[in-house]
Design an enzyme around this catalytic site. Structure first.
Site, PDB file in Angstrom:
ATOM      1  N   GLU A  11      -3.266 -11.192  14.647  1.00  0.00           N
ATOM      2  CA  GLU A  11      -2.871  -9.797  14.452  1.00  0.00           C
ATOM      3  C   GLU A  11      -4.026  -8.859  14.780  1.00  0.00           C
ATOM      4  OE1 GLU A  11       0.097  -8.735  11.350  1.00  0.00           O
ATOM      5  OE2 GLU A  11      -1.525  -7.518  10.525  1.00  0.00           O
ATOM      6  N   GLU A  51      10.382  -5.470   3.724  1.00  0.00           N
ATOM      7  CA  GLU A  51      10.615  -6.792   3.140  1.00  0.00           C
ATOM      8  C   GLU A  51      10.184  -6.828   1.675  1.00  0.00           C
ATOM      9  OE1 GLU A  51       9.323  -7.470   7.497  1.00  0.00           O
ATOM     10  OE2 GLU A  51       8.816  -6.132   5.835  1.00  0.00           O
ATOM     11  N   LYS A  80       0.822  -1.205   0.000  1.00  0.00           N
ATOM     12  CA  LYS A  80       0.000   0.000   0.000  1.00  0.00           C
ATOM     13  C   LYS A  80       0.861   1.262   0.000  1.00  0.00           C
ATOM     14  CE  LYS A  80      -3.573   0.254   2.830  1.00  0.00           C
ATOM     15  NZ  LYS A  80      -4.411   0.510   4.031  1.00  0.00           N
ATOM     16  N   GLY A 127      -4.586  -4.420   5.709  1.00  0.00           N
ATOM     17  CA  GLY A 127      -3.842  -5.398   4.930  1.00  0.00           C
ATOM     18  C   GLY A 127      -4.404  -6.797   4.997  1.00  0.00           C
ATOM     19  N   ARG A 128      -4.758  -7.256   6.197  1.00  0.00           N
ATOM     20  CA  ARG A 128      -5.235  -8.633   6.329  1.00  0.00           C
ATOM     21  C   ARG A 128      -6.669  -8.814   5.847  1.00  0.00           C
ATOM     22  NH1 ARG A 128      -4.032  -6.141  10.914  1.00  0.00           N
ATOM     23  NH2 ARG A 128      -5.565  -5.794  12.557  1.00  0.00           N
ATOM     24  N   LYS A 173       9.395  -3.497  13.054  1.00  0.00           N
ATOM     25  CA  LYS A 173       9.860  -2.801  11.854  1.00  0.00           C
ATOM     26  C   LYS A 173      10.751  -1.609  12.236  1.00  0.00           C
ATOM     27  CE  LYS A 173       5.734  -3.769   9.030  1.00  0.00           C
ATOM     28  NZ  LYS A 173       4.619  -3.122   8.298  1.00  0.00           N
ATOM     29  N   HIS A 208      -1.367 -37.802  11.422  1.00  0.00           N
ATOM     30  CA  HIS A 208      -0.128 -38.561  11.613  1.00  0.00           C
ATOM     31  C   HIS A 208       0.980 -37.675  12.170  1.00  0.00           C
ATOM     32  CE1 HIS A 208      -1.638 -42.183   9.540  1.00  0.00           C
ATOM     33  NE2 HIS A 208      -2.364 -41.310   8.861  1.00  0.00           N
TER      34      HIS A 208
END
Length: 514
Positions: free
Chosen positions: A359, A215, A209, A273-274, A499, A390
């Protein structure tokens, strides 16, 4: 009223001690033939069987009273009105607007929507203009047979949302395109993808955005350099140019232009964002499945939105699930929840839900800056079945910790409807049964205590509408529990701290003090 000050909170605490601390699921079924009907329901595209949970009709009634005491409906209506419920950032939370039809769809008769000012309708129209532009670009890319690989570079919601949907809808994905998702700042991930692609046949989508996410921008710069080192050009007139092979999903068009990208799609500050896969961040989804199926994804989510904003509290599935989460976290003291999707297509769903819930609600301060006395978000974890059986299911059956399990299964397995799908669904049902009934009498080392709670969510099939509804269901469920805890589910200051520290440490690596 804070949740712990509510009379219903005290009543729930007493109810747990007096009635539920020794609750037995098998006995509850034996004594109540209507238990399944009372604790299950059909919502848009999702059937939910909640009968194998530690709750009774009294539990649900007390939880509904808690919701009333905490002003849940007012908080929900404030979100629909577009009020700035993201209080720390002074923003609305209107991701649901991105999937609303231009005329309001199933919510156009809702009193809150009918009271919207013209500016809100203008915002909805602008969202549709952006949607149309995104889908037009998606169709252009789909028709370009020279482009065989789409590389999405993002992180968090700009990565997990598109990835989980593209994987979930792989039966609808254009067979002539391969999709790659890069998020980790570890160069091995980007390198692994770049070894599989060629500059002239690859489209890079840079999803940020702000166009400053550390990153994402490091990966973007490395991808850009690789592109130039392998025959790409900065000249927009060149046949293999950055202008043709890079698209930015951002609101910072100036920064994108300085990077060399002219093709941009933006979105709004009221899209967290999420919660952003419905926005321009969903471009890789639209390229993968096409505009008609992307609209079906939005349609399924809108159907769940309408259910959430209109259904009565007692038959509102996101509310019932959100209140169950409060019950388990604060009264039963269960600190985690296992997600077990019995579908290969949903193999990344747990990772997506980890961000979405932890979050959003992993906080200890309410929206007014007061420290909470009650714990909030549980740890979300899990793996697809039958792999999980398993691996960690041993602990679920015989460990000392009681961990609620959420099974997700499909009635229709699509092209694999035969023996494979039958075995898959049978395993999911058997695990839910085994958790409840347990086993004894075959030696202590083989005994399983049973009486372990689980929920069972069933989709008719894994198609765009059903997946859209499922994701919207989780979004609203998380909002409900956050509203009861009186926290702001739409900020993430803990993420920002890491950050900031990384930005301080990185420059120091070049000096003698490192």
């Amino acid at each position: 009223m804070s949740c712990s000050a509510s009379p219903a909170w005290a009543a729930l605490a007493a109810h747990y001690q007096d009635d539920m601390a020794q609750f037995n699921l098998a006995q509850a079924f034996a004594s109540n033939p209507q238990r399944l009907a009372q604790h299950s329901q059909q919502a848009p595209h999702v059937y939910a069987d909640l009968s194998k949970n530690f709750c009774t009709t009294q539990t649900e009634s007390l939880l509904q009273a808690l919701a009333h005491d905490c002003g849940w409906q007012a908080r929900r209506d404030a979100m629909l009105a577009g009020e700035p419920i993201n209080t720390t950032e002074g923003r609305a939370a209107m991701h649901w607007l991105l999937r609303m039809p231009r005329d309001g769809g199933q919510l156009r008769q809702h009193p809150v929507v009918q009271a919207w000012p013209q500016a809100q309708w203008d915002t909805l129209a602008a969202a549709h203009d952006t949607l149309n532009a995104m889908l037009a670009l998606a169709e252009q890319v789909r028709a370009d047979r020279q482009i065989t690989d789409i590389v999405n570079i993002g992180i968090g919601g700009s990565h997990l949302g598109p990835e989980v949907v593209v994987q979930g809808l792989e039966d609808w994905v254009d067979a002539g395109k391969r999709f790659h998702f890069v998020s980790n700042v570890d160069g091995h991930e980007l390198g692994h993808v770049l070894r599989q692609v060629r500059p002239e046949s690859t489209l890079f989508l840079i999803a940020s955005k702000s166009f400053t996410t550390a990153e994402t921008m490091l990966n973007a710069r490395s991808a850009r350099q690789w592109f130039l080192d392998h025959g790409g050009s900065e000249d927009p007139q060149a046949p293999c140019s950055i202008d043709r092979h890079f698209v930015a999903l951002t609101t910072n068009t100036q920064a994108a232009a300085e990077f060399g990208i002219q093709r941009t799609l933006g979105f709004w500050d009221w899209v967290g964002g999420r919660f952003s896969l419905w926005s321009a961040i969903g471009l890789p989804i639209a390229i993968a499945i096409g505009s008609a199926q992307f609209r079906a994804l939005l349609g399924g989510a809108h159907a769940m939105d309408a259910h959430f904003f209109t259904a009565p509290l007692e038959s509102n599935l996101p509310v019932r699930l959100g209140l169950l989460d409060i019950w388990y976290r604060n009264f039963c003291q269960f600190s985690s929840r296992c997600i077990a999707p019995y579908s290969h297509g949903l193999r990344r769903l747990t990772a997506y839900l980890q961000q979405l819930e932890m979050e959003s609600n992993g906080k200890s301060i309410n929206k007014n800056g007061v420290r909470l006395t009650a714990p909030t978000a549980p740890v979300i974890w899990g793996e697809p079945g039958t792999n999980g059986q398993h691996a960690f299911f041993q602990m679920l059956h015989q460990g000392r910790d009681v961990i609620p399990v959420e099974f997700i299964a499909l009635r229709d397995g699509g092209k694999y409807l035969g023996e494979h799908h039958q075995s898959l669904v049978v395993n999911a049902i058997a695990q839910a049964q085994a958790l409840m009934v347990g086993r004894c009498g075959e030696g202590l080392e083989k005994d399983c205590p049973g009486n372990r709670p689980s929920s069972f969510l069933m989709l008719e099939r894994l198609d765009p509408a059903s997946l859209g509804a499922l994701i919207a269901l989780y979004e609203h469920r998380i909002f409900v529990s956050g509203a009861i805890w009186d926290i702001n589910s739409f900020d993430q200051w803990g993420v920002e701290l890491g950050k900031q520290l990384a930005n301080k440490i990185l420059p120091e690596l070049g000096n003698d003090e490192a």
